[in-house]
Design an enzyme around this catalytic site. Structure first.
Site, PDB file in Angstrom:
ATOM      1  N   ASP A  37      10.635  12.391  -4.050  1.00 45.18           N
ATOM      2  CA  ASP A  37       9.726  13.352  -3.401  1.00 45.18           C
ATOM      3  C   ASP A  37      10.298  14.761  -3.353  1.00 45.18           C
ATOM      4  O   ASP A  37       9.611  15.683  -2.922  1.00 45.18           O
ATOM      5  CB  ASP A  37       9.389  12.898  -1.971  1.00 45.18           C
ATOM      6  CG  ASP A  37       8.561  11.634  -1.982  1.00 45.18           C
ATOM      7  OD1 ASP A  37       8.416  11.012  -0.918  1.00 45.18           O
ATOM      8  OD2 ASP A  37       8.071  11.249  -3.058  1.00 45.18           O
ATOM      9  N   ASP A  70       1.806  -5.391  -6.434  1.00 41.69           N
ATOM     10  CA  ASP A  70       2.324  -6.743  -6.694  1.00 41.69           C
ATOM     11  C   ASP A  70       3.509  -7.092  -5.798  1.00 41.69           C
ATOM     12  O   ASP A  70       3.645  -8.235  -5.346  1.00 41.69           O
ATOM     13  CB  ASP A  70       2.695  -6.903  -8.168  1.00 41.69           C
ATOM     14  CG  ASP A  70       3.582  -5.763  -8.675  1.00 41.69           C
ATOM     15  OD1 ASP A  70       3.545  -4.680  -8.083  1.00 41.69           O
ATOM     16  OD2 ASP A  70       4.308  -5.962  -9.648  1.00 41.69           O
ATOM     17  N   ARG A 126      -1.865  17.768   2.820  1.00 40.36           N
ATOM     18  CA  ARG A 126      -1.607  16.347   3.079  1.00 40.36           C
ATOM     19  C   ARG A 126      -0.213  16.153   3.690  1.00 40.36           C
ATOM     20  O   ARG A 126       0.019  15.219   4.425  1.00 40.36           O
ATOM     21  CB  ARG A 126      -1.674  15.543   1.779  1.00 40.36           C
ATOM     22  CG  ARG A 126      -3.030  15.496   1.136  1.00 40.36           C
ATOM     23  CD  ARG A 126      -3.060  14.502   0.024  1.00 40.36           C
ATOM     24  NE  ARG A 126      -2.606  13.179   0.482  1.00 40.36           N
ATOM     25  CZ  ARG A 126      -2.596  12.093  -0.295  1.00 40.36           C
ATOM     26  NH1 ARG A 126      -2.986  12.176  -1.547  1.00 40.36           N
ATOM     27  NH2 ARG A 126      -2.188  10.934   0.173  1.00 40.36           N
ATOM     28  N   CYS A 136      -3.134   6.966  -8.803  1.00 38.34           N
ATOM     29  CA  CYS A 136      -3.217   8.327  -8.286  1.00 38.34           C
ATOM     30  C   CYS A 136      -2.549   9.220  -9.333  1.00 38.34           C
ATOM     31  O   CYS A 136      -2.094   8.750 -10.360  1.00 38.34           O
ATOM     32  CB  CYS A 136      -2.526   8.453  -6.935  1.00 38.34           C
ATOM     33  SG  CYS A 136      -0.756   8.415  -7.069  1.00 38.34           S
ATOM     34  N   ARG A 188       0.768   2.726  -9.436  1.00 34.62           N
ATOM     35  CA  ARG A 188       1.079   2.329  -8.063  1.00 34.62           C
ATOM     36  C   ARG A 188       0.427   1.003  -7.673  1.00 34.62           C
ATOM     37  O   ARG A 188      -0.399   0.923  -6.775  1.00 34.62           O
ATOM     38  CB  ARG A 188       0.700   3.461  -7.105  1.00 34.62           C
ATOM     39  CG  ARG A 188       1.358   4.766  -7.539  1.00 34.62           C
ATOM     40  CD  ARG A 188       1.188   5.883  -6.579  1.00 34.62           C
ATOM     41  NE  ARG A 188       2.053   5.699  -5.412  1.00 34.62           N
ATOM     42  CZ  ARG A 188       2.051   6.543  -4.381  1.00 34.62           C
ATOM     43  NH1 ARG A 188       1.228   7.574  -4.388  1.00 34.62           N
ATOM     44  NH2 ARG A 188       2.823   6.350  -3.348  1.00 34.62           N
ATOM     45  N   PRO A 189       0.798  -0.078  -8.356  1.00 32.50           N
ATOM     46  CA  PRO A 189       0.244  -1.410  -8.029  1.00 32.50           C
ATOM     47  C   PRO A 189       0.765  -1.918  -6.696  1.00 32.50           C
ATOM     48  O   PRO A 189       1.562  -1.243  -6.030  1.00 32.50           O
ATOM     49  CB  PRO A 189       0.773  -2.268  -9.173  1.00 32.50           C
ATOM     50  CG  PRO A 189       1.994  -1.576  -9.646  1.00 32.50           C
ATOM     51  CD  PRO A 189       1.766  -0.112  -9.428  1.00 32.50           C
ATOM     52  N   LYS A 211       5.948  12.607   7.796  1.00 31.64           N
ATOM     53  CA  LYS A 211       4.648  12.046   7.365  1.00 31.64           C
ATOM     54  C   LYS A 211       4.821  10.579   7.003  1.00 31.64           C
ATOM     55  O   LYS A 211       4.057   9.719   7.460  1.00 31.64           O
ATOM     56  CB  LYS A 211       4.141  12.815   6.147  1.00 31.64           C
ATOM     57  CG  LYS A 211       2.994  12.131   5.414  1.00 31.64           C
ATOM     58  CD  LYS A 211       2.464  12.908   4.233  1.00 31.64           C
ATOM     59  CE  LYS A 211       3.216  12.696   2.973  1.00 31.64           C
ATOM     60  NZ  LYS A 211       2.903  11.449   2.232  1.00 31.64           N
ATOM     61  N   ASN A 212       5.848  10.268   6.190  1.00 36.92           N
ATOM     62  CA  ASN A 212       5.965   8.907   5.665  1.00 36.92           C
ATOM     63  C   ASN A 212       6.511   7.922   6.684  1.00 36.92           C
ATOM     64  O   ASN A 212       6.456   6.716   6.455  1.00 36.92           O
ATOM     65  CB  ASN A 212       6.801   8.911   4.377  1.00 36.92           C
ATOM     66  CG  ASN A 212       6.040   9.584   3.249  1.00 36.92           C
ATOM     67  OD1 ASN A 212       4.829   9.831   3.361  1.00 36.92           O
ATOM     68  ND2 ASN A 212       6.728   9.910   2.176  1.00 36.92           N
TER      69      ASN A 212
HETATM   70  C1  EPZ Z   1       6.461   5.748  -0.549  1.00 33.77           C
HETATM   71  O1  EPZ Z   1       5.413   5.364  -1.429  1.00 33.77           O
HETATM   72  C2  EPZ Z   1       6.152   7.177  -0.142  1.00 33.77           C
HETATM   73  N1  EPZ Z   1       4.863   7.212   0.556  1.00 33.77           N
HETATM   74  C3  EPZ Z   1       6.106   8.070  -1.380  1.00 33.77           C
HETATM   75  O2  EPZ Z   1       5.896   9.407  -0.939  1.00 33.77           O
HETATM   76  C4  EPZ Z   1       7.467   7.980  -2.075  1.00 33.77           C
HETATM   77  O3  EPZ Z   1       7.421   8.754  -3.255  1.00 33.77           O
HETATM   78  C5  EPZ Z   1       7.781   6.520  -2.419  1.00 33.77           C
HETATM   79  O4  EPZ Z   1       7.734   5.720  -1.225  1.00 33.77           O
HETATM   80  C6  EPZ Z   1       9.148   6.351  -3.056  1.00 33.77           C
HETATM   81  O5  EPZ Z   1      10.131   6.847  -2.195  1.00 33.77           O
HETATM   82  C7  EPZ Z   1       4.799   6.812   1.848  1.00 33.77           C
HETATM   83  O6  EPZ Z   1       5.795   6.402   2.446  1.00 33.77           O
HETATM   84  C8  EPZ Z   1       3.464   6.900   2.514  1.00 33.77           C
HETATM   85  P1  EPZ Z   1       7.164   2.448  -3.534  1.00 33.77           P
HETATM   86  P2  EPZ Z   1       5.281   3.807  -1.876  1.00 33.77           P
HETATM   87  O7  EPZ Z   1       6.405   1.235  -3.158  1.00 33.77           O
HETATM   88  O8  EPZ Z   1       5.641   2.934  -0.743  1.00 33.77           O
HETATM   89  C9  EPZ Z   1       6.215   0.779  -7.836  1.00 33.77           C
HETATM   90  C10 EPZ Z   1       4.903  11.518  -0.876  1.00 33.77           C
HETATM   91  O9  EPZ Z   1       4.940  12.444  -1.691  1.00 33.77           O
HETATM   92  N2  EPZ Z   1       5.596  -0.340  -7.114  1.00 33.77           N
HETATM   93  O10 EPZ Z   1       8.612   2.563  -3.160  1.00 33.77           O
HETATM   94  O11 EPZ Z   1       3.975   3.634  -2.523  1.00 33.77           O
HETATM   95  C11 EPZ Z   1       5.405   2.050  -7.689  1.00 33.77           C
HETATM   96  O12 EPZ Z   1       4.386   2.071  -8.654  1.00 33.77           O
HETATM   97  C12 EPZ Z   1       4.709  10.094  -1.361  1.00 33.77           C
HETATM   98  O13 EPZ Z   1       5.052  11.648   0.371  1.00 33.77           O
HETATM   99  C13 EPZ Z   1       5.196  -1.472  -7.827  1.00 33.77           C
HETATM  100  O14 EPZ Z   1       5.360  -1.547  -9.050  1.00 33.77           O
HETATM  101  O15 EPZ Z   1       6.436   3.747  -2.981  1.00 33.77           O
HETATM  102  C14 EPZ Z   1       6.415   3.132  -7.893  1.00 33.77           C
HETATM  103  O16 EPZ Z   1       6.575   3.339  -9.290  1.00 33.77           O
HETATM  104  C15 EPZ Z   1       4.450  10.020  -2.855  1.00 33.77           C
HETATM  105  N3  EPZ Z   1       4.607  -2.506  -7.165  1.00 33.77           N
HETATM  106  C16 EPZ Z   1       7.687   2.536  -7.308  1.00 33.77           C
HETATM  107  O17 EPZ Z   1       7.474   1.123  -7.236  1.00 33.77           O
HETATM  108  C17 EPZ Z   1       4.411  -2.458  -5.803  1.00 33.77           C
HETATM  109  O18 EPZ Z   1       3.890  -3.450  -5.245  1.00 33.77           O
HETATM  110  C18 EPZ Z   1       8.003   3.036  -5.927  1.00 33.77           C
HETATM  111  O19 EPZ Z   1       6.953   2.675  -5.098  1.00 33.77           O
HETATM  112  C19 EPZ Z   1       4.821  -1.314  -5.103  1.00 33.77           C
HETATM  113  C20 EPZ Z   1       5.418  -0.270  -5.774  1.00 33.77           C
END
Ligand code: EPZ
Length: 422
Positions: A308, A126, A400, A118, A123-124, A22-23
């Site tokens: 995950d 920045d 999903r 969510c 999940r910002p 999916k991801n």
């Molecule tokens: C991806 O989400 C995955 N989703 C998530 O899977 C997975 O849990 C996550 O990576 C971590 O491995 C997809 O690939 C579609 P991140 P993503 O940016 O890209 C913070 C599932 O169950 N952050 O690595 O959104 C954020 O809040 C889903 O399949 C910032 O602070 O994850 C989080 O605490 C859930 N600022 C952490 O980093 C930003 O600009 C990790 O987020 C971006 C992220």
């Protein structure tokens, strides 16, 4: 709303086919926006998130068709009609924000709604914005939308990310493929889904190296051409189903599984007393002898233990011998499955980002509620091992990220059925 009824039914034996990731698919699909030539994905999973991404791309004017019962996605972004990703789609699925980098790179502008929080965290975005600004984009937040523009095109740059964000890495890498000059992205995420994206971009003519390491280098090119790409196996679905024989006993072969996708997870299972071995067709998993042992878990970016799989591992630890400490370091609120597992007799104490689980001999079936995608499947795993019946409600979360759950688990002897909601 549908629910799933699971009845503890002893050891599981047989084979479970693992679908495409999916991801990976959710970042490969927006890559079509980078080229006016067709991009076709094979081994695509049949999931509601893929339908959401399809609707988003079509709202931009892309042609997206789903062939062979959804396993092939044929896309063309030859002539787009919009560069705006609306809130009503983005709020349903955060991964919609992955159109930002490609739209900016190809058209010099993009308007993408902030996804909003969510269940598992704020999940910002920045880190996405900082990376795109490093490539020369101007990004402004207005009325809940990110307005990004790069009228003169993006320029390559050296950029160090503050955190190895998966989505930010994907957006920045996709944008950099069409930037002028060289981009060096430091502290990049190393997930297999990013490696899969880079392999697809390379087939489209992108010049990229270093994927899977903390430093990715991209030489911008003038344009990208079409390609056909097979989506990598879903390591999270793989890990989830590896836990089925671990929690129930028996022996299950996960078809399409590869050890390289789940190395740290398999090591934890081994320490808990679960054997994982490579076979011709995938991975074979079996409990070595009787009840598993409690092990501690800390979630980290790849190659560390995947966040995950934390909820699913917690279900196993609820039945382990001893006490396990699970530390969730990636998301701020990813223990919502804990109170539901407690309803099944689990002994769990949550303090901030740490959950302490004292294993019990046997969980008891109970009505429970899914709160997010991975929590929903952790409750099903618990139900497989529990005494009596467990009804998991709100299974739209499950749809999903897991295709044909009932069929796949029935195939190895589980007593499970989907109850149509009124
Ligand atoms: C991806 O989400 C995955 N989703 C998530 O899977 C997975 O849990 C996550 O990576 C971590 O491995 C997809 O690939 C579609 P991140 P993503 O940016 O890209 C913070 C599932 O169950 N952050 O690595 O959104 C954020 O809040 C889903 O399949 C910032 O602070 O994850 C989080 O605490 C859930 N600022 C952490 O980093 C930003 O600009 C990790 O987020 C971006 C992220």
């Amino acid at each position: 709303m549908d629910s799933i009824l699971v009845t503890g039914n002893g050891p599981l034996n047989g084979q479970i086919p693992i679908a495409g990731a999916k991801n990976a698919c959710l970042t490969l699909m927006p890559a079509t926006l980078l080229s006016e030539e067709p991009l076709t994905l094979t081994n695509a999973p049949r999931l509601s998130d893929i339908k959401t991404m399809t609707a988003l791309l079509q709202s931009l004017g892309a042609e997206v068709s789903s062939l062979q019962d959804g396993q092939v996605i044929a896309m063309s972004s030859h002539s787009l009609t919009s560069q705006t990703a609306d809130y009503d789609i983005v709020r349903k699925m955060r991964a919609s924000n992955l159109v930002l980098g490609p739209l900016l790179a190809r058209f010099g502008q993009a308007v993408v709604s902030l996804p909003g929080g969510c269940a598992i965290g704020a999940r910002p975005m920045d880190l996405h914005v900082e990376g795109l600004e490093a490539l020369g984009a101007e990004v402004e937040l207005k009325d809940g939308y990110l307005h990004a523009k790069a009228p003169g095109g993006l320029k390559g740059a050296v950029h160090q990310m503050r955190f190895a964000s998966v989505g930010a890495t994907e957006n920045i890498v996709m944008a950099a493929t069409l930037a002028k000059g060289t981009t060096v992205l430091k502290n990049a995420a190393r997930e297999p889904e990013i490696v899969d994206l880079v392999e697809c971009l390379r087939k489209m003519g992108a010049q990229i190296s270093g994927e899977g390491t903390p430093t990715i280098e991209i030489q911008g090119v003038d344009r990208l051409h079409g390609a056909t790409h097979q989506v990598v196996t879903d390591r999270i679905e793989l890990g989830t189903y590896m836990l089925a024989p671990a929690i129930c006993g028996g022996e299950v072969e996960l078809l399409g599984g590869r050890m390289s996708l789940v190395e740290s997870f398999a090591a934890k299972l081994d320490a808990a007393g679960v054997s994982v071995s490579e076979t011709e067709g995938g991975l074979k998993v079996a409990r070595k002898n009787g009840r598993v042992r409690a092990v501690d878990v800390v979630t980290e970016p790849f190659p560390g233990f995947p966040t995950d799989l934390q909820a699913q591992m917690m279900a196993l630890m609820c039945t382990a011998e001893g006490t396990s400490v699970l530390e969730e370091r990636i998301f701020e609120n990813r223990f919502m499955h804990a109170p539901e597992l407690v309803r099944m007799g689990a002994q769990i104490e949550v303090h901030g980002g740490t959950a302490t689980v004292t294993g019990v001999e046997r969980l008891k079936g109970a009505p429970v509620m899914a709160t997010d995608l991975r929590a929903s499947v952790s409750l099903i795993l618990a139900g497989l091992a529990a005494e009596g019946e467990t009804t998991v409600s709100r299974v739209y979360h499950l749809d999903r990220g897991y295709e044909h759950v009932v069929r796949k688990l029935e195939g190895v002897g589980a007593k499970i059925e989907r109850i149509k909601g009124q």
